[in-house]
Design an enzyme around this catalytic site. Structure first.
Site, PDB file in Angstrom:
ATOM      1  N   SER A 234      11.669  13.474 -13.864  1.00 49.32           N
ATOM      2  CA  SER A 234      12.139  12.474 -12.902  1.00 49.32           C
ATOM      3  C   SER A 234      13.638  12.269 -13.027  1.00 49.32           C
ATOM      4  O   SER A 234      14.236  12.520 -14.068  1.00 49.32           O
ATOM      5  CB  SER A 234      11.418  11.137 -13.133  1.00 49.32           C
ATOM      6  N   HIS A 235      14.235  11.814 -11.934  1.00 54.69           N
ATOM      7  CA  HIS A 235      15.667  11.513 -11.916  1.00 54.69           C
ATOM      8  C   HIS A 235      15.858  10.076 -12.396  1.00 54.69           C
ATOM      9  O   HIS A 235      15.143   9.170 -11.956  1.00 54.69           O
ATOM     10  CB  HIS A 235      16.225  11.678 -10.502  1.00 54.69           C
TER      11      HIS A 235
END
Length: 409
Positions: A234-235
């Site tokens: 995930s960012h």
């Protein structure tokens, strides 16, 4: 026909690069320059040549590793301890435009070909050095390898899952990043040379490049006073911007702003997601990421990856299957952009990535092009004939006239 040949020459046609580098960072840099039309002459050591000639995998006795990053180059073996070969190198410096090396600092100076000396005798040369830590600073003398700078530069601390160990990026991120920054430095120096006729020193440290490629991690750490850590796939600043489980695998959804989140909710046939108070803004979605992932996967688990890719693409939401490497060879987008090319070797050929720099007015590398990597010392006679003149028949006499003192320079 003449116009087509001119287009094939590339924007760096007329630029000659002397490539003293080996293994990956330097050869990758000079490969890019060769793909753009430069003439690259690889200066190799006696006996073994570039270390990667002994790296697998092999097709019969030819290294695929070496051939990947040395396509389109010429090879000459020179004994730097031999006065006659040193005299030939001086002639090569006269006509070359760029020198690329990736030895530890001080090696080229000891050989007599350091940047300060060549700046005096051959001021037109652009002299590019790639090393672990650059040629200044307290770490400059330390050996630097990709794994070392990935660890020291922080990228391993951000790669992997929160409850797992730090992980190396799956390719040689440290070497390749340095190679590309070196290309930018070289091309910039060549442009400047058109204005003042002077070559310049390009000093690339792999650790510097790792720091430059940390995206917002440094700024985020400074502003938030909190050390960034591993976030899996995930960012840290965008949501949803990660992978999700489907009925038969996982897919990536990158709905990185509020408008895309609305489109995603509609594509998943769950418009209520967009009005959920926990998910109204990107900041809220980042804070409530676990709940958001659960809500989305309640939907995506009901159908296969291909179904959701079709639905999301139709809605204009960035998404992708998680391809394995074998899927790239026939990927329609990569094929359409000539990004899968063949490199010919004695026992056949193999496929690898082409040149991603697409320039108008320049014929791109094509899968049908006969790309080859040089055999060790393959171009020795031709280069000598060019340097000494009068063709190969005159070379024996020219060589015999040179002393052969094997003393250290």
């Amino acid at each position: 026909m003449a116009e087509q040949e001119q287009l094939k020459k590339g924007p760096l046609d007329g630029i000659t690069v002397l490539d003293f580098s080996r293994v990956l960072a330097g050869p990758y840099c000079t490969m890019v320059l060769a793909d753009l039309g430069a003439r690259v002459i690889k200066i190799e050591k006696i006996g073994t040549g570039d270390d990667t000639r002994a790296f697998g995998p092999f097709v019969e006795d030819q290294s695929v590793y070496f051939s990947c990053f040395n396509r389109g180059k010429e090879s000459i073996v020179l004994d730097i301890k031999s006065p006659r070969d040193r005299a030939l190198l001086e002639r090569m410096f006269d006509t070359a435009d760029v020198l690329v090396e990736n030895f530890r600092p001080g090696v080229m100076d000891r050989l007599g070909y350091g940047p300060d000396r060549l700046a005096r005798t051959h001021p037109h040369l652009v002299y590019a050095s790639i090393s672990g830590f650059g040629h200044t600073g307290p770490y400059s003398d330390l050996p630097g390898y990709d794994m070392v700078v990935q660890a020291m530069g922080g990228i391993m601390s951000l790669t992997g899952w929160p409850d797992g160990r730090p992980a190396r990026v799956g390719t040689s991120f440290g070497d390749l990043g340095a190679a590309l920054f070196a290309c930018i430095g070289i091309v910039s120096a060549l442009f400047r040379r058109t204005q003042d006729a002077q070559g310049r020193r390009v000093d690339i440290g792999m650790l510097d490049c790792q720091a430059a490629l940390m995206e917002t991690a440094l700024a985020r750490c400074d502003v938030e006073e909190k050390t960034p850590t591993r976030t899996g796939d995930s960012h840290p600043s965008l949501a949803p911007f990660e992978s999700f489980e489907a009925a038969d695998g996982r897919l990536v959804i990158a709905a990185g702003n509020d408008a895309l989140f609305l489109l995603m909710a509609d594509a998943l046939k769950r418009p209520q997601l967009a009005s959920d108070p926990r998910f109204l803004t990107n900041d809220l979605r980042c804070r409530n990421r676990a709940e958001m992932v659960t809500a989305i996967e309640d939907v995506t688990r009901t159908a296969p990856v291909a179904h959701w890719i079709e639905q999301l693409n139709e809605a204009g939401v960035p998404c992708a299957p998680i391809n394995t490497v074998d899927k790239l060879f026939d990927h329609p987008q990569l094929v359409a952009r000539n990004m899968i090319v063949n490199v010919d070797i004695a026992a056949g050929s193999f496929r690898t990535a082409g040149n991603p720099i697409k320039l108008a007015g320049h014929v791109d590398l094509h899968p049908e092009d006969a790309l080859t990597a040089p055999q060790l010392n393959e171009h020795h006679s031709a280069i000598l004939a060019e340097l000494l003149g009068d063709g190969p028949g005159a070379l024996a006499g020219a060589h015999a006239a040179q002393p052969n003192d094997e003393q250290e320079p």
